[in-house]
Design a protein around this motif. Structure first.
Motif, PDB file in Angstrom:
ATOM      1  N   PHE A 204       0.823  -1.211   0.000  1.00 24.68           N
ATOM      2  CA  PHE A 204       0.000   0.000   0.000  1.00 24.68           C
ATOM      3  C   PHE A 204       0.855   1.258   0.000  1.00 24.68           C
ATOM      4  O   PHE A 204       0.545   2.238  -0.683  1.00 24.68           O
ATOM      5  N   GLN A 205       1.934   1.253   0.745  1.00 23.06           N
ATOM      6  CA  GLN A 205       2.798   2.428   0.827  1.00 23.06           C
ATOM      7  C   GLN A 205       3.346   2.797  -0.556  1.00 23.06           C
ATOM      8  O   GLN A 205       3.359   3.968  -0.932  1.00 23.06           O
TER       9      GLN A 205
ATOM     10  N   PHE B 238       3.031   6.284  -5.355  1.00 19.49           N
ATOM     11  CA  PHE B 238       2.764   6.455  -6.789  1.00 19.49           C
ATOM     12  C   PHE B 238       1.610   7.423  -7.004  1.00 19.49           C
ATOM     13  O   PHE B 238       1.706   8.359  -7.809  1.00 19.49           O
ATOM     14  N   MET B 239       0.533   7.223  -6.274  1.00 17.82           N
ATOM     15  CA  MET B 239      -0.639   8.094  -6.423  1.00 17.82           C
ATOM     16  C   MET B 239      -0.312   9.535  -6.042  1.00 17.82           C
ATOM     17  O   MET B 239      -0.796  10.476  -6.685  1.00 17.82           O
TER      18      MET B 239
ATOM     19  N   GLU C 194      -9.137   9.327 -13.339  1.00 17.36           N
ATOM     20  CA  GLU C 194     -10.152   8.560 -12.614  1.00 17.36           C
ATOM     21  C   GLU C 194      -9.400   7.343 -12.111  1.00 17.36           C
ATOM     22  O   GLU C 194      -8.768   6.639 -12.906  1.00 17.36           O
ATOM     23  N   TRP C 195      -9.404   7.118 -10.800  1.00 22.34           N
ATOM     24  CA  TRP C 195      -8.637   5.986 -10.291  1.00 22.34           C
ATOM     25  C   TRP C 195      -9.297   5.366  -9.089  1.00 22.34           C
ATOM     26  O   TRP C 195     -10.148   5.961  -8.430  1.00 22.34           O
ATOM     27  N   PHE C 196      -8.874   4.135  -8.839  1.00 25.57           N
ATOM     28  CA  PHE C 196      -9.427   3.332  -7.757  1.00 25.57           C
ATOM     29  C   PHE C 196      -8.266   2.565  -7.147  1.00 25.57           C
ATOM     30  O   PHE C 196      -7.482   1.950  -7.867  1.00 25.57           O
ATOM     31  N   ASN C 197      -8.154   2.609  -5.826  1.00 21.93           N
ATOM     32  CA  ASN C 197      -7.041   1.958  -5.141  1.00 21.93           C
ATOM     33  C   ASN C 197      -7.549   0.987  -4.096  1.00 21.93           C
ATOM     34  O   ASN C 197      -8.398   1.318  -3.283  1.00 21.93           O
ATOM     35  N   VAL C 198      -7.028  -0.236  -4.148  1.00 20.84           N
ATOM     36  CA  VAL C 198      -7.215  -1.217  -3.095  1.00 20.84           C
ATOM     37  C   VAL C 198      -5.846  -1.796  -2.783  1.00 20.84           C
ATOM     38  O   VAL C 198      -5.193  -2.376  -3.657  1.00 20.84           O
ATOM     39  N   TYR C 199      -5.391  -1.576  -1.565  1.00 21.58           N
ATOM     40  CA  TYR C 199      -4.106  -2.014  -1.053  1.00 21.58           C
ATOM     41  C   TYR C 199      -2.977  -1.698  -2.038  1.00 21.58           C
ATOM     42  O   TYR C 199      -2.555  -0.547  -2.133  1.00 21.58           O
ATOM     43  N   SER C 200      -2.479  -2.666  -2.780  1.00 23.75           N
ATOM     44  CA  SER C 200      -1.306  -2.439  -3.630  1.00 23.75           C
ATOM     45  C   SER C 200      -1.650  -2.258  -5.107  1.00 23.75           C
ATOM     46  O   SER C 200      -0.759  -2.167  -5.945  1.00 23.75           O
TER      47      SER C 200
ATOM     48  N   PHE D 264       6.620   7.479 -12.996  1.00 25.69           N
ATOM     49  CA  PHE D 264       6.433   7.446 -11.545  1.00 25.69           C
ATOM     50  C   PHE D 264       6.372   6.014 -11.015  1.00 25.69           C
ATOM     51  O   PHE D 264       6.905   5.718  -9.955  1.00 25.69           O
ATOM     52  N   ALA D 265       5.740   5.127 -11.747  1.00 27.02           N
ATOM     53  CA  ALA D 265       5.631   3.725 -11.309  1.00 27.02           C
ATOM     54  C   ALA D 265       7.001   3.081 -11.206  1.00 27.02           C
ATOM     55  O   ALA D 265       7.219   2.236 -10.335  1.00 27.02           O
ATOM     56  N   SER D 266       7.924   3.496 -12.059  1.00 31.49           N
ATOM     57  CA  SER D 266       9.264   2.909 -12.014  1.00 31.49           C
ATOM     58  C   SER D 266      10.102   3.485 -10.867  1.00 31.49           C
ATOM     59  O   SER D 266      11.172   2.935 -10.561  1.00 31.49           O
ATOM     60  N   CYS D 267       9.617   4.531 -10.233  1.00 37.95           N
ATOM     61  CA  CYS D 267      10.359   5.176  -9.132  1.00 37.95           C
ATOM     62  C   CYS D 267      10.023   4.598  -7.758  1.00 37.95           C
ATOM     63  O   CYS D 267      10.757   4.847  -6.810  1.00 37.95           O
ATOM     64  N   VAL D 268       8.924   3.896  -7.646  1.00 35.31           N
ATOM     65  CA  VAL D 268       8.515   3.390  -6.317  1.00 35.31           C
ATOM     66  C   VAL D 268       8.831   1.921  -6.167  1.00 35.31           C
ATOM     67  O   VAL D 268       9.050   1.198  -7.089  1.00 35.31           O
TER      68      VAL D 268
END
Length: 102
Positions: free
Chosen positions: A42-43, A48-49, A64-70, A98-102
């Protein structure tokens, strides 16, 4: 720069270009540029978000986004042109970075 809704052939060309640089493809779902990102936890997903939110706010273009845990599911569309525009592909490219940075 004035933004406009992209024609189908323009969307296909931009989608192919975007997907040449990704490990998991973006798709068109519900007439929106779509992808799910899976992170370690999740962190990482929230980090990323956060990066995406700061960039999106500066651009005045919000996902438009939706997040559940990871997992973060994203759909991009440009509401003021009622469809997909270059703004969506720009944001998608930044999200990949950004996804490649986390």
């Amino acid at each position: 720069m004035t933004h406009r809704k992209l024609e189908q052939h323009e969307i296909e060309k931009a989608l192919n270009q975007l997907n040449t640089e990704t490990s998991q493809d973006w798709t068109i779902e519900d007439e929106k540029l779509s992808k799910s990102f899976k992170f370690k936890n999740f962190q990482h997903a929230f980090g990323f978000m956060t990066m995406c939110a700061i960039y999106a706010e500066k651009q005045g273009h919000h996902p438009e986004w939706f997040n559940v845990y990871s997992t973060v599911k994203i759909q991009l569309t440009t509401h003021d042109v009622s469809g997909i525009s270059h703004k969506d592909f720009d944001l998608a490219e930044q999200m990949e970075t950004f996804a490649s940075c986390v």
